[in-house]
Write an enzyme that holds these catalytic residues in place. Structure first.
Site, PDB file in Angstrom:
ATOM      1  N   CYS A 136      -1.647   7.359  -6.074  1.00 53.22           N
ATOM      2  CA  CYS A 136      -0.220   7.197  -5.830  1.00 53.22           C
ATOM      3  C   CYS A 136       0.199   5.943  -6.586  1.00 53.22           C
ATOM      4  CB  CYS A 136       0.011   7.038  -4.335  1.00 53.22           C
ATOM      5  SG  CYS A 136       1.678   6.569  -3.881  1.00 53.22           S
ATOM      6  N   TYR A 172       0.852  -1.194   0.000  1.00 49.93           N
ATOM      7  CA  TYR A 172       0.000   0.000   0.000  1.00 49.93           C
ATOM      8  C   TYR A 172       0.883   1.236   0.000  1.00 49.93           C
ATOM      9  CZ  TYR A 172       0.863   0.932   4.985  1.00 49.93           C
ATOM     10  OH  TYR A 172       1.448   1.223   6.194  1.00 49.93           O
ATOM     11  N   CYS A 173       0.278   2.375  -0.370  1.00 50.23           N
ATOM     12  CA  CYS A 173       1.059   3.608  -0.423  1.00 50.23           C
ATOM     13  C   CYS A 173       0.203   4.792   0.031  1.00 50.23           C
ATOM     14  CB  CYS A 173       1.681   3.815  -1.791  1.00 50.23           C
ATOM     15  SG  CYS A 173       0.511   3.809  -3.159  1.00 50.23           S
ATOM     16  N   ARG A 174       0.234   5.887  -0.702  1.00 51.08           N
ATOM     17  CA  ARG A 174      -0.397   7.113  -0.191  1.00 51.08           C
ATOM     18  C   ARG A 174      -1.889   7.168  -0.429  1.00 51.08           C
ATOM     19  NH1 ARG A 174       4.526  10.677  -2.685  1.00 51.08           N
ATOM     20  NH2 ARG A 174       5.837  10.708  -0.826  1.00 51.08           N
TER      21      ARG A 174
END
Lengths: 228, 228
Positions: free
Chosen positions: B186, B180-182
DNA sequence: CATATATTCAATAGAATAATTGAGTATATG
DNA sequence: CATATACTCAATTATTCTATTGAATATATG
């Protein structure tokens, strides 16, 4: 068939969302959305409510429509606009909360206006729900009747502000009367409460309007034969 | 001490809310807000992330700040900006949902970009939560480490994209890897998933980013000694 | 205390927005 | 079928917004 790079992707995505925020970036258009949260309105009706010229109202509506926030239908000579999606009201609701939390000006403007008009704290939806279950209050929907017909708090009776005085004798004196209208920046409930108190009733207003009540999943009714 | 009339009241109130919507009415400012939902950033860092000039970034930040959406603090020569209120992210989140629901363009842009990049459906937060409880997955936070330190999904390990290849040998081959990221726009988690699959891992990404997880009240951790 | 760094400020030009006016279009009505 | 009504469209003007440039300010560093 080479895929776009990530900067182009981000620019395109944020530009799309900016279409929405730009459509919302105008005080008159926010007022129009707040009205359309009640029911669909014709251009003429909206112009009258928001005190704008017809041409100007029409142009603002088209800005909102081209950002996909509104839909329209024609009925004879009238064109009726409505919110395209429940999420439009959700955004406005989130914006309202942000503004109330962060802009001290809003608090000041409200206090300026409410001064001497509304000494008692308005009820929250939760409080009203409880008092309704206890059959402890009379609830008045003081919006124009067309809005009541499209949807109203279960158990509320329609008493548009203009008819309030003539209907006063039908109200029981022993219960507190709770008036509600379109939303926190609608003045109808406030005026109703003032009038009711002047005639000796115990009266308060609901803090939010019908759309907030409805979105919270609280019980509503609508008149038969009305298509939303 | 005569009170203002109701039209003036409405104009003033809606004009105040329009201060907020006007501040949001720009693609670059939306991107800045999306970044600031992760942690505070200096002007320089934001300019680099959003690929804007320093002066332009500074001016956009001041627009947001004058609408009370951001706050700042100075630390030496750097000035760090942060979201002034959780409600700022809530508005952006509501806006995202509205855009995804109503703007077909957004779907098209995402499909264009994701084509061949991400054949598998991303996980929802609910699905990830369940699989975490079953100890069925490895969760990777592929954002820069500074963002991980401020807050991350409980049990996730920090593997910034640049370090991913060198840390591959530490990952178990038998569990599915969730990156997962922002947030949904993203590209870090997407790139991580591509790399992981190229090295033979079963990998998918979480649909939303850390701020959505956090706002949903799902379990997060932060590194010690970090002040948010 | 001179210099470098991080940021803001001020001025500018081009682009987008808002309200008004008057003309144009679609529908209903006598 | 001419006329009225409800709305949209096009053109205009005033205003606001955006990005760029170069100067100014505040802080840290040698």
């Amino acid at each position: 068939m080479t895929s776009i790079d990530s900067r182009t992707f981000k620019n395109q995505v944020y530009e799309q969302f900016a279409r929405i925020t730009k459509a919302l970036a105008n005080a008159h258009r926010l007022e129009l959305i707040d009205l359309l949260a009640q029911r669909e309105f014709s251009v003429e009706e909206l112009a009258k409510e928001a005190e704008l010229s017809i041409a100007n109202t029409s142009q603002h509506l088209q800005v909102l429509r081209s950002a996909s926030l509104l839909e329209q239908r024609r009925d004879g000579r009238h064109i009726y606009y409505r919110l395209a999606d429940e999420n439009v009201f959700r955004v406005w609701q989130a914006m309202r909360e942000l503004g109330e939390a962060r802009l001290a000006e809003i608090e000041r403007i409200k206090n300026d206006f409410m001064r001497d008009k509304d000494s008692l704290r308005p009820l929250s939806a939760g409080e009203l729900l409880k008092r309704l279950q206890d059959r402890d209050v009379i609830v008045l929907d003081v919006r124009p009747e067309a809005e009541y017909q499209v949807g109203h708090i279960s158990g509320a009776q329609s008493v548009p502000l203009a008819r309030l005085e003539t209907q006063l004798r039908e109200l029981p004196q022993d219960k507190e009367v709770i008036a509600y209208c379109r939303g926190p920046y609608c003045v109808l409930a406030l005026e109703a409460v003032q009038k009711l108190r002047a005639f000796g009733f115990r009266a308060r207003r609901l803090a939010d309007g019908l759309p907030d009540w409805q979105l919270a999943g609280l019980p509503i009714e609508q008149d038969e034969g009305v298509n939303i």
